[in-house]
Design an enzyme around this catalytic site. Structure first.
Site, mmCIF file in Angstrom:
data_model
loop_
_atom_site.group_PDB
_atom_site.id
_atom_site.type_symbol
_atom_site.label_atom_id
_atom_site.label_comp_id
_atom_site.label_asym_id
_atom_site.label_seq_id
_atom_site.Cartn_x
_atom_site.Cartn_y
_atom_site.Cartn_z
ATOM 1 N N ASN A 9 0.869 -1.176 0.000
ATOM 2 C CA ASN A 9 0.000 0.000 0.000
ATOM 3 C C ASN A 9 0.905 1.224 0.000
ATOM 4 O O ASN A 9 1.513 1.541 1.015
ATOM 5 C CB ASN A 9 -0.898 -0.028 1.247
ATOM 6 C CG ASN A 9 -1.750 1.225 1.372
ATOM 7 O OD1 ASN A 9 -1.838 2.023 0.440
ATOM 8 N ND2 ASN A 9 -2.372 1.404 2.534
ATOM 9 N N TRP A 10 0.994 1.859 -1.160
ATOM 10 C CA TRP A 10 1.927 2.983 -1.286
ATOM 11 C C TRP A 10 1.386 4.277 -0.684
ATOM 12 O O TRP A 10 2.093 5.275 -0.620
ATOM 13 C CB TRP A 10 2.279 3.198 -2.767
ATOM 14 C CG TRP A 10 3.319 2.231 -3.262
ATOM 15 C CD1 TRP A 10 3.957 1.275 -2.516
ATOM 16 C CD2 TRP A 10 3.856 2.148 -4.590
ATOM 17 N NE1 TRP A 10 4.861 0.605 -3.314
ATOM 18 C CE2 TRP A 10 4.824 1.118 -4.581
ATOM 19 C CE3 TRP A 10 3.617 2.844 -5.770
ATOM 20 C CZ2 TRP A 10 5.547 0.765 -5.722
ATOM 21 C CZ3 TRP A 10 4.342 2.490 -6.902
ATOM 22 C CH2 TRP A 10 5.296 1.466 -6.884
ATOM 23 N N LYS A 11 0.109 4.302 -0.326
ATOM 24 C CA LYS A 11 -0.495 5.513 0.236
ATOM 25 C C LYS A 11 -0.190 6.718 -0.683
ATOM 26 O O LYS A 11 -0.153 6.539 -1.894
ATOM 27 C CB LYS A 11 -0.005 5.727 1.676
ATOM 28 C CG LYS A 11 -0.183 4.443 2.511
ATOM 29 C CD LYS A 11 0.036 4.612 3.970
ATOM 30 C CE LYS A 11 -0.164 3.259 4.653
ATOM 31 N NZ LYS A 11 -0.085 3.316 6.088
ATOM 32 N N HIS A 100 -9.669 1.367 4.417
ATOM 33 C CA HIS A 100 -8.406 1.461 5.165
ATOM 34 C C HIS A 100 -8.610 2.379 6.366
ATOM 35 O O HIS A 100 -9.358 3.361 6.274
ATOM 36 C CB HIS A 100 -7.301 2.002 4.251
ATOM 37 C CG HIS A 100 -5.944 1.933 4.883
ATOM 38 N ND1 HIS A 100 -5.524 2.865 5.799
ATOM 39 C CD2 HIS A 100 -4.932 1.025 4.766
ATOM 40 C CE1 HIS A 100 -4.306 2.538 6.220
ATOM 41 N NE2 HIS A 100 -3.926 1.426 5.600
ATOM 42 N N GLU A 102 -6.929 4.703 7.561
ATOM 43 C CA GLU A 102 -6.671 6.127 7.309
ATOM 44 C C GLU A 102 -7.859 6.782 6.610
ATOM 45 O O GLU A 102 -8.151 7.960 6.841
ATOM 46 C CB GLU A 102 -5.378 6.281 6.474
ATOM 47 C CG GLU A 102 -4.141 6.020 7.334
ATOM 48 C CD GLU A 102 -2.940 5.478 6.592
ATOM 49 O OE1 GLU A 102 -2.879 5.591 5.352
ATOM 50 O OE2 GLU A 102 -2.044 4.923 7.261
ATOM 51 N N GLU A 171 -5.885 -4.977 10.099
ATOM 52 C CA GLU A 171 -4.826 -4.008 10.361
ATOM 53 C C GLU A 171 -5.100 -3.282 11.676
ATOM 54 O O GLU A 171 -5.859 -2.301 11.700
ATOM 55 C CB GLU A 171 -4.762 -2.978 9.238
ATOM 56 C CG GLU A 171 -4.446 -3.563 7.886
ATOM 57 C CD GLU A 171 -3.798 -2.524 6.983
ATOM 58 O OE1 GLU A 171 -2.650 -2.708 6.592
ATOM 59 O OE2 GLU A 171 -4.451 -1.502 6.705
ATOM 60 N N GLY A 177 2.239 1.991 10.681
ATOM 61 C CA GLY A 177 3.231 3.069 10.586
ATOM 62 C C GLY A 177 3.946 3.373 11.886
ATOM 63 O O GLY A 177 4.644 4.380 11.995
ATOM 64 N N SER A 217 3.035 -2.469 10.227
ATOM 65 C CA SER A 217 4.478 -2.628 10.463
ATOM 66 C C SER A 217 4.997 -4.009 10.082
ATOM 67 O O SER A 217 5.867 -4.558 10.748
ATOM 68 C CB SER A 217 4.825 -2.287 11.922
ATOM 69 O OG SER A 217 4.485 -0.942 12.193
HETATM 70 P P1 PGA Z 1 2.645 0.032 7.566
HETATM 71 O O1 PGA Z 1 1.219 0.317 6.908
HETATM 72 O O2 PGA Z 1 3.129 -1.286 6.999
HETATM 73 O O3 PGA Z 1 3.503 1.179 7.142
HETATM 74 O O4 PGA Z 1 2.451 -0.051 9.034
HETATM 75 C C1 PGA Z 1 0.292 -0.708 6.667
HETATM 76 C C2 PGA Z 1 -0.960 -0.143 6.035
HETATM 77 O O5 PGA Z 1 -1.397 0.941 6.416
HETATM 78 O O6 PGA Z 1 -1.559 -0.770 5.133
#
Ligand code: PGA
Length: 258
Positions: A9-11, A100, A102, A171, A177, A217
């Site tokens: 997931n490159w966000k 997601h 976020e 998640e 993150g 993570s």
């Molecule tokens: P992360 O993000 O691996 O940087 O913790 C995972 C995600 O949000 O899909």
């Protein structure tokens, strides 16, 4: 047997001009080659909308599928800034992330909008990776299963017509993150719960066939341990998927752990 998925997931990261270099570095960092790895695991990258068209072309050579990070549930209309399933599919993309944390946290997504997105995506023929997960506070209050169960029910009810196109990603928000991944036991416990909820909603056969990914993570150092758990069928990887050597290492670990 469920095929492992390692989805990046490159966000809101990466530019078109860096795509070729990313994929060529990725190719050289996978033991035994990317074609060999693709027979054992599914590789998917969820990229920003501006990258989708080019990423589909470059990714195809490496057998990496491209995913959208979001979708709107309507087909067309006055929804400034949004993109529909048909628009996504026109670029050659076949998958989308939905819900997601976020998106839930910063853009007001609710179980209701997530459910609408699930239905719209599946109706249009897109595959989905739908995300669930509890916050730190919710875990500490002992309501992880309640929260994950509630988010999941909305997804499972909306996705019942095309279960083969649904992947679930667990998640925990506190692990995203932060560098603080869930332990493999913590993750397995929730994954097992998720599979039992899927069974209640869709029946045993479909529950056994559905892939459940862990996210938060995930990195080369914890990939083997997480993938060795019975109900963990892959990962949704943020930060580590932006570095071709890290993502490549995880793919090597995933394809050799079978
Ligand atoms: P992360 O993000 O691996 O940087 O913790 C995972 C995600 O949000 O899909």
């Amino acid at each position: 047997m469920r095929k492992i998925i390692l989805a990046g997931n490159w966000k809101m990261n990466m530019l078109n001009r860096n795509l070729e270099q990313f994929f060529s570095e990725l190719e050289t960092s996978i033991d035994g080659g990317i074609a060999n790895a693709s027979e054992r695991i599914e590789m998917i990258l969820a990229v920003p909308a501006t990258l989708m068209e080019k990423a589909v072309k470059v990714g195809e050579k490496c057998k990496v599928q491209i995913s959208s990070q979001n979708i709107h549930w309507e087909k067309t209309g006055a929804f400034t800034g949004e993109i529909s399933a048909e628009m996504i599919m026109e670029t050659g993309v076949e998958t989308t992330l939905i819900g997601h944390s976020e998106r839930r946290q910063y853009f007001g997504e609710t179980d209701k909008t997530v459910a609408s997105k699930v239905s719209a995506s599946l109706d249009a023929g897109l595959k989905i990776i739908a995300c669930v997960g509890e916050s730190q506070k919710e875990r500490e209050s002992g309501i992880t299963e309640q929260v994950v169960g509630r988010q999941l029910t909305a997804i499972l009810k909306a996705g019942a017509s095309k279960t083969e196109n649904v992947v679930i990603a667990y998640e925990p928000v506190w692990a995203i993150g932060t560098g603080l991944a869930a332990t493999s036991e913590q993750a397995q416990e929730v994954h097992k719960f998720i599979r039992s909820e899927i069974e209640k909603e869709w029946g045993k056969e479909k529950a056994e066939a559905t892939r459940i990914l862990y996210g938060g993570s995930m990195k080369p150092e914890n990939t083997k341990e997480l993938l060795s758990q019975k109900d963990i069928d892959g990962g949704l990887i943020g930060g580590a998927s932006l570095k071709p050597d890290s993502y490549g290492k995880m793919i090597s670990i995933g394809s050799s752990s079978l």
